[in-house]
Scaffold this active site. Sequence first.
Site, PDB file in Angstrom:
ATOM      1  N   GLY A 219       0.811  -1.209   0.000  1.00  9.35           N
ATOM      2  CA  GLY A 219       0.000   0.000   0.000  1.00  9.35           C
ATOM      3  C   GLY A 219       0.842   1.255   0.000  1.00  9.35           C
ATOM      4  O   GLY A 219       1.987   1.278  -0.459  1.00  9.35           O
ATOM      5  N   ILE A 220       0.263   2.333   0.573  1.00 12.62           N
ATOM      6  CA  ILE A 220       0.882   3.655   0.568  1.00 12.62           C
ATOM      7  C   ILE A 220       1.509   3.965   1.920  1.00 12.62           C
ATOM      8  O   ILE A 220       0.969   3.591   2.952  1.00 12.62           O
ATOM      9  CB  ILE A 220      -0.182   4.741   0.284  1.00 12.62           C
ATOM     10  N   ILE A 223       5.433   2.680   6.131  1.00 10.52           N
ATOM     11  CA  ILE A 223       5.562   1.256   6.454  1.00 10.52           C
ATOM     12  C   ILE A 223       5.723   0.413   5.191  1.00 10.52           C
ATOM     13  O   ILE A 223       6.663  -0.388   5.095  1.00 10.52           O
ATOM     14  CB  ILE A 223       4.378   0.768   7.318  1.00 10.52           C
ATOM     15  N   GLU A 242      -2.848  -3.708  -6.034  1.00  7.73           N
ATOM     16  CA  GLU A 242      -3.788  -2.646  -6.399  1.00  7.73           C
ATOM     17  C   GLU A 242      -3.009  -1.446  -6.929  1.00  7.73           C
ATOM     18  O   GLU A 242      -3.287  -0.925  -7.993  1.00  7.73           O
ATOM     19  CB  GLU A 242      -4.607  -2.260  -5.174  1.00  7.73           C
ATOM     20  N   GLY A 340      -8.712  -1.248  -1.209  1.00  8.83           N
ATOM     21  CA  GLY A 340      -8.589  -2.675  -1.484  1.00  8.83           C
ATOM     22  C   GLY A 340      -8.115  -3.483  -0.295  1.00  8.83           C
ATOM     23  O   GLY A 340      -7.660  -4.614  -0.470  1.00  8.83           O
TER      24      GLY A 340
END
Length: 444
Positions: A219-220, A223, A242, A340
């Site tokens: 993801g974004i 982390i 995604e 997602g």
Amino acid sequence: MLETIKSKELINEKYITIDDALGLIKSGDVIVSGLASAEPREILRNLHKIADKVNDITVTTCLPMEMAEYFINPEYKDIFKMDGWFYTAAMRKGHKNGNISFIPNHLHLAAIKRMNHRKTNIYIGTATPPDKHGYLSLSLSNVYEKRMMKEADLIILEINKNYPRTFGDVEIHINDVNYVIETDYEVPELVDVEPNEKDLLIGKFIASRINDGDCIQLGIGGIPNAVAASLMDKKDLGIHTEMFTTGMMKLIKAGVINGKKKNFYNGKHIAAFALGTKELYDFIDDNPSIMIMDGYWTNDPYIIGQNDNQVSINTTIEIDLTGQCASESIGTMQFSGTGGQADTAIGAQISKNGRSFIALYSTTMVKNKETGEREEISKIVPFLKPGAAVSLSRNDVDMVVTEYGVAELKGTTIRERVQRLIDIAHPKFREELLKKAKELDLVY
């Protein structure tokens, strides 16, 4: 040469100005805009200029980056409404005006469910200039864009030579576009967040459980970037994700990711959209190994699960002692979106030898309403804040990670979950968490 001339003729017939495009919008229209960097910047920046000519306009969007006047300025709140699948800082700022509302969704179903609810009159987005055959590339996103274009009565695209030409399911012929606007602005970037000490600790915990040959989703944020940085010693990783990120690009360049072990689209890197730095955009430009696919397919948990060893890595804002994840809201305040998260977490666990990680810091700093002072609080809590949205059900949580370790929750009882989550909470909150758990009859 003849094909190139024909392509130019086709595009010239479709060319209009910004003012022309704005003039096509009428009262009551429902407009859908491209996601994130696929937004048509010039249309959105000028939309407020027709406020004296129209009424009851709805703009449906996702992850908007543009701080546009039409929804930021309260002067226009009675003319324009914004419905969003995923909030950003821009939407949070404008929300107080009262004309912005969130659409609860799992991202792979966002377009389909929305189409069942509201008819889209106009689609606005971005694309590359057409090739010699007359095909444009939607470039950076097909989460819902192509599906919405098929439904819309009118399609207006800002074509921009600075956008990378990508492959997959993003091609559209100029004949299927009503109008185009020629633009020349730089592609909006997402700054690469430098991981901090906590990020790196969490990244190492997760990386230690990722094996050579795994297929990953990231993801974004800090982390996920730390996870990517911690994977440099791995081999033969794949991507089914995604969002295609700058961190993923670095792993491909380093030879860590090659997609050779994937069960399908072997050697290809699959995503629903790309967002990152200019270096990322230069990398994916005319790169046939990167495939931007329909988000309905990419994020379908069943499709995700067809890759063996699929690993999902997402973050959350707050988690309760039973494993419920509030990843998109702080109490009733909408902060981001489900996106997602459930799609990928469930898909990874369907996968043979798949794993799903939910990461968060053990604590955060907040302002005490009584004293006005900032204080540290635990992000692992006895129960979520009142009104908080549960983005990932406790039934679908696999592993939870903080800077203090990993809690394996899959298949565990509430009693086991309480103890395992307390073990990765900040030490100064562990005693209080156990006390609260006993008061709530979660443990005895």
